[in-house]
Every structure is written in C-alpha cells, then in structure tokens.
Design an enzyme around this catalytic site. Structure first.
Site, PDB file in Angstrom:
ATOM      1  N   ASP A  28       3.950   2.817  -2.374  1.00  0.00           N
ATOM      2  CA  ASP A  28       4.040   4.073  -3.372  1.00  0.00           C
ATOM      3  C   ASP A  28       4.706   5.278  -2.343  1.00  0.00           C
ATOM      4  O   ASP A  28       4.478   5.403  -1.263  1.00  0.00           O
ATOM      5  CB  ASP A  28       2.492   4.628  -3.663  1.00  0.00           C
ATOM      6  CG  ASP A  28       1.825   4.052  -4.719  1.00  0.00           C
ATOM      7  OD1 ASP A  28       2.349   3.052  -5.162  1.00  0.00           O
ATOM      8  OD2 ASP A  28       0.635   4.347  -5.050  1.00  0.00           O
ATOM      9  N   LYS A  85       4.901   4.924 -12.662  1.00  0.00           N
ATOM     10  CA  LYS A  85       3.673   4.671 -13.524  1.00  0.00           C
ATOM     11  C   LYS A  85       3.601   5.483 -14.922  1.00  0.00           C
ATOM     12  O   LYS A  85       4.222   6.387 -15.103  1.00  0.00           O
ATOM     13  CB  LYS A  85       2.521   5.262 -12.814  1.00  0.00           C
ATOM     14  CG  LYS A  85       2.000   4.325 -11.544  1.00  0.00           C
ATOM     15  CD  LYS A  85       0.817   4.548 -10.785  1.00  0.00           C
ATOM     16  CE  LYS A  85       0.731   3.946  -9.616  1.00  0.00           C
ATOM     17  NZ  LYS A  85       0.172   2.595  -9.499  1.00  0.00           N
ATOM     18  N   GLY A 156      -6.872   4.498  -4.028  1.00  0.00           N
ATOM     19  CA  GLY A 156      -6.949   5.833  -3.335  1.00  0.00           C
ATOM     20  C   GLY A 156      -8.205   5.916  -2.728  1.00  0.00           C
ATOM     21  O   GLY A 156      -8.518   6.910  -2.036  1.00  0.00           O
ATOM     22  N   GLY A 217      -6.403  -0.357  -2.640  1.00  0.00           N
ATOM     23  CA  GLY A 217      -7.344  -0.170  -1.437  1.00  0.00           C
ATOM     24  C   GLY A 217      -7.034  -0.691  -0.100  1.00  0.00           C
ATOM     25  O   GLY A 217      -7.355  -0.732   0.787  1.00  0.00           O
ATOM     26  N   GLY A 238      -0.570   1.720  -1.782  1.00  0.00           N
ATOM     27  CA  GLY A 238      -0.620   3.025  -2.360  1.00  0.00           C
ATOM     28  C   GLY A 238      -0.590   4.152  -1.323  1.00  0.00           C
ATOM     29  O   GLY A 238       0.194   4.299  -0.288  1.00  0.00           O
ATOM     30  N   SER A 239      -1.840   4.794  -1.110  1.00  0.00           N
ATOM     31  CA  SER A 239      -2.106   5.765  -0.214  1.00  0.00           C
ATOM     32  C   SER A 239      -2.127   5.114   1.171  1.00  0.00           C
ATOM     33  O   SER A 239      -2.070   5.850   2.069  1.00  0.00           O
ATOM     34  CB  SER A 239      -3.448   6.257  -0.593  1.00  0.00           C
ATOM     35  OG  SER A 239      -3.775   6.544  -1.831  1.00  0.00           O
TER      36      SER A 239
END
Lengths: 297, 185
Positions: A28, A85, A156, A217, A238-239
């Site tokens: 991301d 997205k 997240g 996650g 992602g994060s």
C-alpha cells in the site's frame, strides 16, 4: 500479424496477470515517493490509496476511491503494476479506475461499501481482486469475475490473527472436499452459497481456481512467512510498511521473507535490525461496528 | 528460476513436455544452476526477479551457464532479464545474454494486455500468444533470429541456445515452444 486482431480482457489474461504476482509482495502506498520506495524494495506491485487502512480507521467518515490525480502520479513514478481500491459495489469508481489505466482493481471492504451487491467484474477489461473470509465468499467473488482473491484479515490493525483464521478456513474447506462425490458437492455448494462448478474445481485442484494472497494485518517478515507457509500465493502489506519506524528496511525485509519463507536462517537474517514495526491494535478488542471484514457478503 | 512469478505453471508445462525423461527443480538460491541441463526464466515482475538474481548470485550462475551453451527459455519478464539492453531502464541491469533491445510494457498497461494468433517460423499453424503487460523486442543483433512478429516488433527470438518469448507459453495447452526448447537440450 496486425494489431486489430488482438483480443483484450479475456479470463485468461485477467487470471494470468494475477499469476504474475505470485511469490511477491504488494504494498500500500499513498504518494509517488512511497511507490518508488516499494519498487526499490522489490515489491511486485503497489496499491495506490488516499490513506493506509490504519489511518482510514483513525479518521472515520466515508472512505472512498483515491483521488485520480494521486493514482496517476503513482503510475508515472513506477514501472511495476499499480492497483487501486473501489468501494464494494461502486462500479462507477471502477469505471474511473479502468479509464485511468490501473492494472488491477481491489473491490475492498477497507473502503465504505456502496451497495449490497458486489460489482459485476466480468464486464471489465481490467482484472479485480476481492477479499474473502471463507470458501463461499471466495467462490462468490470468483463467480462475479474476480481474477484474484485475498484474505480479508482485519486491515489496519497490524494483527495477523484474522488473516490466519481466514486462510485456515479457506484451506480447510478445500481439503474437506477431497474424496467427496459430486452429489455431496452439490450440497456443499448450496450450504456455502457457491457455484457448483467452482466447488468441483476446488475439489479437483485442491486449491482455489485463482491466485490467493494473504492480506489484512501483516506487519513483519515473520507474519509474511507464516502466511506463505499456510499456502498463500503472496502477500499484501497495507499499513505494515509505511506505519513502521523504517519503511525502506521493513519493505525489503518482507520481500526477503516471502522469497525465503521456508528457510528459518534467511528469515532470521531478514528479521534483524528492522526498528519498530507498526504499533497496531489487538484485533480481538475491536467492537462489532469496528471490524472491516464483516463488510461484503 | 522460482524467485517470483508464474512458476508452478512453468513447472507443470515442463513436466508434461519432459514426461519421464527428466525432472524440474525450483531454484531460489545459489549452487543449483550449475547442475542443470536447461534453465527457464518465468514471467513475473522483472524488477523483482532481477533484484533476487543479483542478491543471491544466481544471476551470475545463469550467465555462466548461458556462455557454456546451456539452453535457456525466457518468457516475458525473463526475456527482459536476459536481454542485452532495456529501453529507458535505469532501475536494474539485465544479464546481457540475448543480443536484443527490449521495451518494457511495450503494449501498455494490463488494460492493453491481449491474446493474438501468431505466425511463428517453423510452426505449420498459428500459435496463440498470451501477452500480459508484455515487453517487445525492438532491435536485435545479427546472430538473433526473430521467430514471430507483431507489426514491426519481434515477440519471439532465438540466438543459438537462447530462446526469448514476450508472451506466456506456460499459460496455454499448446506446448510447441516447450518442445523447441527441450530439443535444444
């Protein structure tokens, strides 16, 4: 051979694109600078977003498709594929992303759902990836035209447990089909609300008929290895990268971990000196209205 | 080369082609390539694959094998990796084995990916090529024979023991290119 004899957007091309991502890490990113960091670290693709899921969680409000300008800047900054997205069911956002020329569209529960129906993905030239928590959900998305599936996990949070749970559920359900007669499969198909032919394919191939990534996650090289050892074809982070203390180092380390997922010595090497991973949230403490994985059906 | 990309599809296609006459090993670290009779570089992301080849030293092993005459089949990202020159590419250096100039993503993004029936030198019927964000061969040296063209660019080429393909023979059931490769071994 003339260019007008070409065929575009076939199922083979869509699923084939997803296959080229196998063994890779998709990261991301929210800016062209982050996209370049991801590419230099060895990402196979980037997911262009307005905000990473950890920030979407914090900000609240309606989470929508990213600003097309940011997506276009990211496309210009890198040569690897760029994904973006759309909200569940928001086919107009998907049309815009296709017009921009993104390489894959993620119809994602991380954004605020727009409809109780998912996008009819078979109508698009660009392939889609969709999240799933179990086999029924995965096969419904494939039936709608998804060329790739990923676990939903709990985006997240930096907590891998939900991604693990979803990967186990999907893998376990497929293993349980082994040896079943066709008539038994038709009951399974009814029970999990999935297409019979797709259930049959899962029994025979002993895997999903499309590429299956882990997502939601994943925050460390060990998390990435865990998911690969559980049968993921690759991972989305992602994060976990840009919310860590040293994104460049974390990004390379996760790429190394996916490549050497079954080699503990190399995993150890990849896990040393990374600084702090993202702080995260224990996914078990989230209340009913706070989970993203329950969006979509 | 099993670092990244559609490895299992290549393994399956090669196992069908080989039958009982050989076996396929997946290479993700150094020391294995010197014992191989043929090398396949699959499709995937060329920047990622090139990075792994450099980091592990396997890239040097592949180059040494190619010089020694070991046959190599390189598809899509693999073609980019074994080429001599990549147009406007500064992120990584190719291995410089196949004397061609390639353009990455020559036909556009995934939206422009396509299937096309190709006329291939030596094949008696068209071959369905699957092009996914495919490169194109835009220039080649005297020792290179272009095997298939799309307008003015080459999408398949051979130079002695090296076979470079811009498309994905492992994604279709037509194994004629695999047969060509296996005959080179």
């Amino acid at each position: 051979m003339q260019l007008e004899e070409l065929r575009f957007g076939t199922e083979l091309l869509k699923r084939g694109f997803a296959k080229m991502q196998k063994g890779g890490v998709i990261m991301d990113v929210t800016t062209p600078e982050q996209a370049v960091i991801a590419e230099d670290a060895g990402a196979v693709a980037v997911m262009a977003l307005q905000a990473v899921p950890a920030d979407i969680r914090k900000m609240g409000g309606v989470a929508r498709m990213a600003d097309p300008k940011i997506i276009m800047e990211i496309i210009d900054a890198v040569t690897i594929p760029v994904m973006a997205k759309v909200r569940i069911g928001h086919f107009a956002e998907a049309q815009i992303l296709e017009a921009i020329g993104v390489d894959m569209i993620d119809e994602s529960e991380v954004l605020t759902p727009a409809d109780e129906f998912h996008v009819d993905k078979s109508k698009f030239t660009v392939p889609f990836v969709c999240g799933a928590r179990n086999l029924g959900e995965a096969l419904r998305r494939i039936k709608e035209g998804a060329a790739m599936v990923r676990t939903k996990g709990e985006a997240g949070t930096g907590d891998v447990r939900e991604a693990v749970r979803h990967m186990r559920l999907i893998g376990g359900s497929i293993r349980s089909l082994k040896g079943m007669a066709d008539e038994e499969l038709s009951k399974v198909a009814r029970d999990i609300e999935a297409d019979f032919e797709l259930v049959l394919e899962c029994r025979d191939m002993q895997r999903l008929p499309v590429v299956n990534f882990a997502a939601g996650g994943i925050a460390t090289p060990a998390d990435a290895s865990l998911m690969m050892q559980m049968g993921a074809d690759g991972v989305f982070v992602g994060s976990g990268i840009f919310k860590s203390q040293r994104p460049e180092i974390m990004a390379s380390a996760i790429v190394e971990a996916v490549n050497n997922y079954d080699d503990p010595e190399k995993l150890l090497e990849a896990s040393i000196g990374l600084g702090e991973p993202m702080k995260g949230i224990d996914a078990g403490t989230l209340g009913e209205g706070e989970t993203l994985q329950t969006r979509g059906w | 080369m099993a670092f990244q990309g559609d490895v299992s599809e290549h393994v399956r296609a090669m196992e069908v082609g080989l039958g009982s006459e050989g076996s396929v090993v997946e290479v993700r670290r150094g020391g294995i390539v010197p014992g191989c009779d043929g090398i396949v570089l699959p499709g995937g992301e060329s920047t990622t694959i090139a990075r792994h080849l450099a980091r592990t030293g396997v890239g040097d092993e592949v180059a040494a094998a190619a010089m020694a005459g070991v046959p190599i089949m390189a598809t899509c990202a693999g073609l980019i990796v074994i080429s001599k020159e990549i147009v406007e590419e500064t992120r990584f250096l190719p291995l410089g084995l196949l004397d061609v100039r390639v353009t990455r993503n020559a036909f556009g993004s995934q939206r422009e990916s396509f299937e096309a029936d190709l006329e291939v030198a030596g094949f008696d019927s068209p071959y369905r090529g699957v092009f996914i964000r495919a490169p194109a061969i835009v220039g080649w040296g005297a020792g290179v024979e272009p095997l298939a063209m799309i307008e003015e660019v080459a999408v398949a080429a051979r130079q002695e023991n090296l076979l470079g393909l811009a498309f994905h023979p492992e994604l279709t059931a037509d194994l004629r290119f695999h047969e060509v490769f296996l005959e080179m071994i």
